[in-house]
Design an enzyme around this catalytic site. Structure first.
Site, short mmCIF file in Angstrom:
data_model
loop_
_atom_site.label_atom_id
_atom_site.label_comp_id
_atom_site.label_asym_id
_atom_site.label_seq_id
_atom_site.Cartn_x
_atom_site.Cartn_y
_atom_site.Cartn_z
NE ARG A 220 39.87 -68.34 -41.88
CZ ARG A 220 39.58 -67.06 -41.65
NH1 ARG A 220 39.29 -66.66 -40.44
NH2 ARG A 220 39.57 -66.21 -42.64
NE ARG B 4 40.64 -70.84 -48.84
CZ ARG B 4 40.02 -69.67 -48.78
NH1 ARG B 4 39.36 -69.20 -49.81
NH2 ARG B 4 40.07 -68.96 -47.69
CE LYS C 178 42.01 -64.85 -50.45
NZ LYS C 178 42.56 -64.66 -49.09
NE ARG D 48 37.51 -61.03 -42.50
CZ ARG D 48 37.99 -61.96 -43.33
NH1 ARG D 48 38.40 -61.62 -44.53
NH2 ARG D 48 38.08 -63.21 -42.94
NE ARG E 206 34.62 -64.69 -42.53
CZ ARG E 206 35.46 -64.90 -43.54
NH1 ARG E 206 35.52 -64.01 -44.51
NH2 ARG E 206 36.22 -65.95 -43.58
P1 ADP Z 1 39.21 -65.49 -46.13
O1 ADP Z 1 38.51 -64.29 -46.67
O2 ADP Z 1 39.65 -65.29 -44.73
O3 ADP Z 1 40.33 -65.96 -47.00
P2 ADP Z 1 37.00 -67.04 -47.12
O4 ADP Z 1 35.81 -66.20 -46.89
O5 ADP Z 1 37.59 -67.04 -48.48
O6 ADP Z 1 38.12 -66.65 -46.04
O7 ADP Z 1 36.71 -68.54 -46.72
C1 ADP Z 1 36.06 -68.87 -45.51
C2 ADP Z 1 35.99 -70.39 -45.40
O8 ADP Z 1 35.20 -70.94 -46.46
C3 ADP Z 1 37.33 -71.12 -45.49
O9 ADP Z 1 38.02 -71.17 -44.25
C4 ADP Z 1 36.86 -72.52 -45.94
O10 ADP Z 1 36.30 -73.26 -44.88
C5 ADP Z 1 35.74 -72.17 -46.92
N1 ADP Z 1 36.26 -72.00 -48.30
C6 ADP Z 1 36.27 -70.85 -49.01
N2 ADP Z 1 36.81 -71.07 -50.23
C7 ADP Z 1 37.17 -72.37 -50.28
C8 ADP Z 1 37.81 -73.20 -51.25
N3 ADP Z 1 38.19 -72.72 -52.45
N4 ADP Z 1 38.01 -74.51 -50.94
C9 ADP Z 1 37.62 -75.02 -49.77
N5 ADP Z 1 37.03 -74.29 -48.80
C10 ADP Z 1 36.81 -72.97 -49.04
P1 ADP Z 2 40.82 -61.73 -47.53
O1 ADP Z 2 39.61 -61.72 -48.42
O2 ADP Z 2 42.10 -61.99 -48.26
O3 ADP Z 2 40.65 -62.62 -46.34
P2 ADP Z 2 39.93 -59.05 -46.70
O4 ADP Z 2 39.79 -58.27 -47.96
O5 ADP Z 2 38.69 -59.55 -46.07
O6 ADP Z 2 40.99 -60.27 -46.93
O7 ADP Z 2 40.76 -58.15 -45.67
C1 ADP Z 2 41.01 -58.61 -44.35
C2 ADP Z 2 40.94 -57.42 -43.37
O8 ADP Z 2 42.06 -56.55 -43.59
C3 ADP Z 2 39.70 -56.56 -43.53
O9 ADP Z 2 39.32 -56.08 -42.27
C4 ADP Z 2 40.16 -55.40 -44.44
O10 ADP Z 2 39.42 -54.20 -44.21
C5 ADP Z 2 41.62 -55.25 -44.01
N1 ADP Z 2 42.52 -54.86 -45.11
C6 ADP Z 2 42.46 -55.23 -46.42
N2 ADP Z 2 43.49 -54.70 -47.12
C7 ADP Z 2 44.22 -53.96 -46.23
C8 ADP Z 2 45.41 -53.16 -46.35
N3 ADP Z 2 46.07 -53.02 -47.52
N4 ADP Z 2 45.87 -52.55 -45.22
C9 ADP Z 2 45.23 -52.70 -44.03
N5 ADP Z 2 44.11 -53.44 -43.88
C10 ADP Z 2 43.60 -54.07 -44.95
#
Ligand code: ADP
Ligand code: ADP
Length: 216
Positions: free
Chosen positions: A172, A90, A15, A129, A161
């Site tokens: 998660r 979410r 995302k 990541r 992270r």
């Molecule tokens: P990821 O990229 O792995 O999906 P995020 O960076 O979006 O993770 O989120 C990291 C953390 O921040 C989540 O595990 C949660 O604790 C908090 N968080 C982010 N967005 C939300 C949301 N919309 N509602 C509640 N908690 C959130």
């Molecule tokens: P989210 O925000 O949904 O948690 P991220 O954009 O942070 O996801 O991506 C999670 C990890 O996967 C990062 O290390 C990113 O570089 C990698 N990644 C993202 N898209 C792809 C893909 N299509 N193929 C392989 N790795 C990916």
């Protein structure tokens, strides 16, 4: 006309990676709830202190706090044309609140691309990541930076992270399946869901997402 796009998908689906490119192409603001929480954590604000425990445990920050934070963000001038929402909503309560907020702003959710990636792929994505303080995202194998340990965009040091360690990642993913995945049906029922295969190469996922958004 304002354009609000919600990116749906599990942690590690891509995302953040995709929101960065798509918001740039479509000239929309990129709103990442996780980035806003991390910024607050870094600046040791009250919101950051409140969110920290939840984030470290891999749980969701309570709805009321998260909704208030996004409400404020959506009213900023850079959202005048709309926004790509990455990580919000979410929960069903957040989705309902978003509908209300956008109504007040005179808009609606235009479409909801769902980046589908199976759970077994997510762990290796998240354990590799690396991120910079500005939220630019890399992967040691799948999307490495040009210079190891440095962000291509701003030259900042990359870090891993805390919540990307395997035990927290599992938590998660479970939280996603329990609390967030019901949104797939929520948006499907409203005719807004567009499923995209998130296991493809990053550029191909971008192309599919842009095509899905263009179709409306
Ligand atoms: P990821 O990229 O792995 O999906 P995020 O960076 O979006 O993770 O989120 C990291 C953390 O921040 C989540 O595990 C949660 O604790 C908090 N968080 C982010 N967005 C939300 C949301 N919309 N509602 C509640 N908690 C959130
Ligand atoms: P989210 O925000 O949904 O948690 P991220 O954009 O942070 O996801 O991506 C999670 C990890 O996967 C990062 O290390 C990113 O570089 C990698 N990644 C993202 N898209 C792809 C893909 N299509 N193929 C392989 N790795 C990916």
């Amino acid at each position: 006309m304002t354009t609000y796009i919600v990116l749906l998908g599990p942690p590690g689906a891509g995302k953040g990676t995709q929101a960065e490119v798509i918001s740039d192409r479509l000239k929309l603001a990129h709103i990442s709830s996780g980035d806003i929480f991390r910024e607050n954590l870094k600046n040791e604000t009250d919101l950051g202190k409140l969110a920290q425990g939840y984030m470290n445990r891999g749980e969701l920050v309570p709805d009321d706090v998260t909704i208030a934070m996004i409400r404020e963000r959506l009213t900023r001038p850079d959202c005048a044309q709309g926004a790509v929402l990455d990580g919000f909503p979410r929960t069903p309560a957040q989705a309902t609140a978003l509908d209300g907020m956008l109504k007040e702003l005179g808009g609606t959710v235009r479409c909801v691309p769902y980046i589908n990636v199976p759970s077994e792929v997510l762990v290796s994505r998240l354990s590799g990541r690396w991120t910079c303080q500005q939220g630019h995202v890399y992967h040691v194998v799948f999307n490495p930076p040009q210079v190891a340990g440095k962000c291509d965009v701003d030259g900042l040091e990359l870090y891993q992270r805390e919540d990307d360690q395997p035990a927290t990642v599992e938590r998660r993913i479970r939280v996603y399946l329990e609390q967030t995945s019901p949104l797939i049906e929520y948006y499907r029922e409203r005719g807004l869901l567009r499923e995209v295969d998130g296991t493809q190469a990053i550029d191909q996922v971008t192309a599919d997402l842009l095509a899905a958004i263009q179709k409306g």
